[in-house]
Design a protein around this motif. Structure first.
Motif, PDB file in Angstrom:
ATOM      1  N   ASP A 133      -3.865  12.646  -4.418  1.00  0.00           N
ATOM      2  CA  ASP A 133      -3.445  11.264  -4.240  1.00  0.00           C
ATOM      3  C   ASP A 133      -4.136  10.309  -5.191  1.00  0.00           C
ATOM      4  OD1 ASP A 133      -1.499  11.476  -2.295  1.00  0.00           O
ATOM      5  OD2 ASP A 133      -2.980  11.609  -0.698  1.00  0.00           O
ATOM      6  N   GLY A 134      -5.225  10.700  -5.803  1.00  0.00           N
ATOM      7  CA  GLY A 134      -5.960   9.810  -6.690  1.00  0.00           C
ATOM      8  C   GLY A 134      -5.060   9.215  -7.760  1.00  0.00           C
ATOM      9  N   GLY A 135      -5.093   7.898  -7.922  1.00  0.00           N
ATOM     10  CA  GLY A 135      -4.328   7.239  -8.958  1.00  0.00           C
ATOM     11  C   GLY A 135      -2.920   6.849  -8.575  1.00  0.00           C
ATOM     12  N   SER A 136      -2.428   7.272  -7.430  1.00  0.00           N
ATOM     13  CA  SER A 136      -1.061   6.971  -7.032  1.00  0.00           C
ATOM     14  C   SER A 136      -0.903   5.483  -6.711  1.00  0.00           C
ATOM     15  CB  SER A 136      -0.676   7.797  -5.802  1.00  0.00           C
ATOM     16  OG  SER A 136       0.493   7.286  -5.200  1.00  0.00           O
ATOM     17  N   VAL A 137       0.034   4.818  -7.406  1.00  0.00           N
ATOM     18  CA  VAL A 137       0.271   3.392  -7.169  1.00  0.00           C
ATOM     19  C   VAL A 137       0.774   3.174  -5.746  1.00  0.00           C
ATOM     20  CG1 VAL A 137       1.625   1.385  -7.865  1.00  0.00           C
ATOM     21  CG2 VAL A 137       0.738   2.955  -9.603  1.00  0.00           C
ATOM     22  N   GLU A 138       1.652   4.050  -5.281  1.00  0.00           N
ATOM     23  CA  GLU A 138       2.228   3.899  -3.950  1.00  0.00           C
ATOM     24  C   GLU A 138       1.152   3.974  -2.866  1.00  0.00           C
ATOM     25  OE1 GLU A 138       3.287   5.957  -6.251  1.00  0.00           O
ATOM     26  OE2 GLU A 138       5.257   5.115  -6.795  1.00  0.00           O
ATOM     27  N   VAL A 139       0.244   4.921  -3.026  1.00  0.00           N
ATOM     28  CA  VAL A 139      -0.836   5.058  -2.040  1.00  0.00           C
ATOM     29  C   VAL A 139      -1.698   3.815  -2.030  1.00  0.00           C
ATOM     30  CG1 VAL A 139      -2.957   6.325  -1.483  1.00  0.00           C
ATOM     31  CG2 VAL A 139      -0.878   7.581  -2.088  1.00  0.00           C
ATOM     32  N   PHE A 140      -2.027   3.293  -3.208  1.00  0.00           N
ATOM     33  CA  PHE A 140      -2.876   2.107  -3.266  1.00  0.00           C
ATOM     34  C   PHE A 140      -2.181   0.905  -2.633  1.00  0.00           C
ATOM     35  CE2 PHE A 140      -4.756  -1.696  -4.967  1.00  0.00           C
ATOM     36  CZ  PHE A 140      -6.114  -1.419  -4.908  1.00  0.00           C
ATOM     37  N   GLU A 141      -0.919   0.713  -2.923  1.00  0.00           N
ATOM     38  CA  GLU A 141      -0.210  -0.445  -2.384  1.00  0.00           C
ATOM     39  C   GLU A 141      -0.117  -0.385  -0.868  1.00  0.00           C
ATOM     40  OE1 GLU A 141       0.491  -3.187  -3.931  1.00  0.00           O
ATOM     41  OE2 GLU A 141      -0.339  -2.303  -5.758  1.00  0.00           O
ATOM     42  N   GLU A 142      -0.061   0.806  -0.303  1.00  0.00           N
ATOM     43  CA  GLU A 142      -0.092   0.939   1.150  1.00  0.00           C
ATOM     44  C   GLU A 142      -1.420   0.435   1.714  1.00  0.00           C
ATOM     45  OE1 GLU A 142       0.613   4.990   2.117  1.00  0.00           O
ATOM     46  OE2 GLU A 142       2.756   4.940   1.585  1.00  0.00           O
ATOM     47  N   GLN A 143      -2.484   0.635   0.948  1.00  0.00           N
ATOM     48  CA  GLN A 143      -3.823   0.255   1.399  1.00  0.00           C
ATOM     49  C   GLN A 143      -4.185  -1.184   1.050  1.00  0.00           C
ATOM     50  OE1 GLN A 143      -6.023   2.164   3.180  1.00  0.00           O
ATOM     51  NE2 GLN A 143      -4.359   3.643   3.358  1.00  0.00           N
ATOM     52  N   ARG A 144      -3.452  -1.808   0.126  1.00  0.00           N
ATOM     53  CA  ARG A 144      -3.864  -3.112  -0.396  1.00  0.00           C
ATOM     54  C   ARG A 144      -4.088  -4.161   0.696  1.00  0.00           C
ATOM     55  NH1 ARG A 144      -3.740  -5.800  -5.328  1.00  0.00           N
ATOM     56  NH2 ARG A 144      -2.584  -4.124  -6.375  1.00  0.00           N
ATOM     57  N   PRO A 145      -3.150  -4.356   1.669  1.00  0.00           N
ATOM     58  CA  PRO A 145      -3.390  -5.394   2.682  1.00  0.00           C
ATOM     59  C   PRO A 145      -4.694  -5.172   3.453  1.00  0.00           C
ATOM     60  CG  PRO A 145      -1.110  -4.672   2.729  1.00  0.00           C
ATOM     61  CD  PRO A 145      -1.825  -3.714   1.841  1.00  0.00           C
TER      62      PRO A 145
END
Length: 296
Positions: free
Chosen positions: A19-31
């Motif tokens: 999962d490292g580097g995945s934009v989708e994973v990060f955006e899920e966590q952003r809020p």
């Protein structure tokens, strides 16, 4: 929450995850990450900058087993670094420094107490490490073992930091009216101010009411807290005369009602209130610095 299990399902990093580097994973966590950083820093802009820096680090990461925990650790430590320099800036700040107000309607109800304006203000008295432990434990439900892993501390030390933070925070005012009661009291204040009803305003103020005004050197504001019914009444009278054409509006910010004032269609001020058990106003915090209002 038992030690060893947390809202992220663990605190490890490394291994063979992809999962490292995945934009989708990060955006899920952003809020969630932005909420964490905001509670740590009391600044929307600083929180967004920290989260963006975390994204840059995330974009280069590989093999992260538990992305949420990895990102929580990164954001927490970036905030700790930021708090060190932020405190130096705040000591040189023109007048009282107040946290930036934030729209939190999307936050779960259980998270809103940790982002109330009174709580953010109280947390300014904590050390960076105490603040980190308190936010991670009280707002996000991490165990002491997980927090120790995030901070590189012993579990015993995080317990001690948490205990000191709770002691310092509970020393402050804890009474908070229900939201309907807050709205009723703020509406009374707003009506008296608009009508120039000095007797009505006086009846709402406690004897030792204190007003903090944050202009940041950008707009005219009291450089020191104003305490006492007579002095606060003079301050309010001056503000009413200066901004007689202001349009007041009740907003929901930081999980509570706040009074906003618009001048010529632009947001010029946001005020948060604290009341005692009798309904008297004990504290008001007035944010006038336009840099702290632009995101609203």
């Amino acid at each position: 929450m038992a030690d060893g299990s947390g809202p992220d399902g663990g605190s490890g990093s490394g291994g063979s995850g992809s999962d490292g580097g995945s934009v989708e994973v990060f955006e899920e966590q952003r809020p969630r990450l932005t909420g964490l950083a905001y509670r740590m820093l009391g600044s929307v802009q600083e929180a967004e900058d920290v989260v963006q820096e975390a994204y840059l680090r995330w974009s280069k990461a590989t093999g992260v087993e538990v992305p949420a925990a990895w990102l929580t650790r990164v954001v927490t430590n970036l905030c700790l670094n930021e708090l060190g320099s932020a405190r130096v800036r705040r000591e040189a700040y023109a007048g009282p420094w107040l946290p930036e107000p934030m729209v939190t309607d999307a936050d779960p109800a259980e998270l809103r107490e940790s982002v109330s304006y009174a709580m953010l203000t109280l947390m300014e008295r904590l050390t960076p490490a105490e603040r980190a432990v308190f936010v991670l434990k009280e707002a996000f439900g991490y165990s002491h073992r997980e927090i120790a892993g995030f901070l590189g501390e012993s579990e015993a030390n995080t317990r001690q930091l948490h205990s000191r933070a709770r002691r310092d925070l509970t020393a402050g005012p804890r009474f908070r009216p229900s939201e309907p009661e807050q709205r009723r009291l703020i509406d009374r204040f707003m009506t008296a101010a608009l009508e120039g009803d000095l007797d009505g305003l006086t009846s709402l103020l406690s004897e030792q009411v204190t007003v903090w005004s944050d202009g940041g050197g950008k707009v005219t504001a009291a450089r020191n807290p104003v305490t006492g019914r007579a002095k606060v009444l003079r301050l309010l009278t001056g503000l009413m005369l200066k901004h007689a054409d202001a349009e007041p509006r009740m907003l929901s910010l930081n999980g509570e009602p706040a009074l906003a004032f618009f001048w010529d269609g632009l947001l010029g001020a946001v005020t948060f209130f604290e009341f005692d058990t009798t309904g008297n106003l004990t504290a008001a915090r007035l944010i006038l610095n336009p840099d702290k209002l632009s995101h609203l």
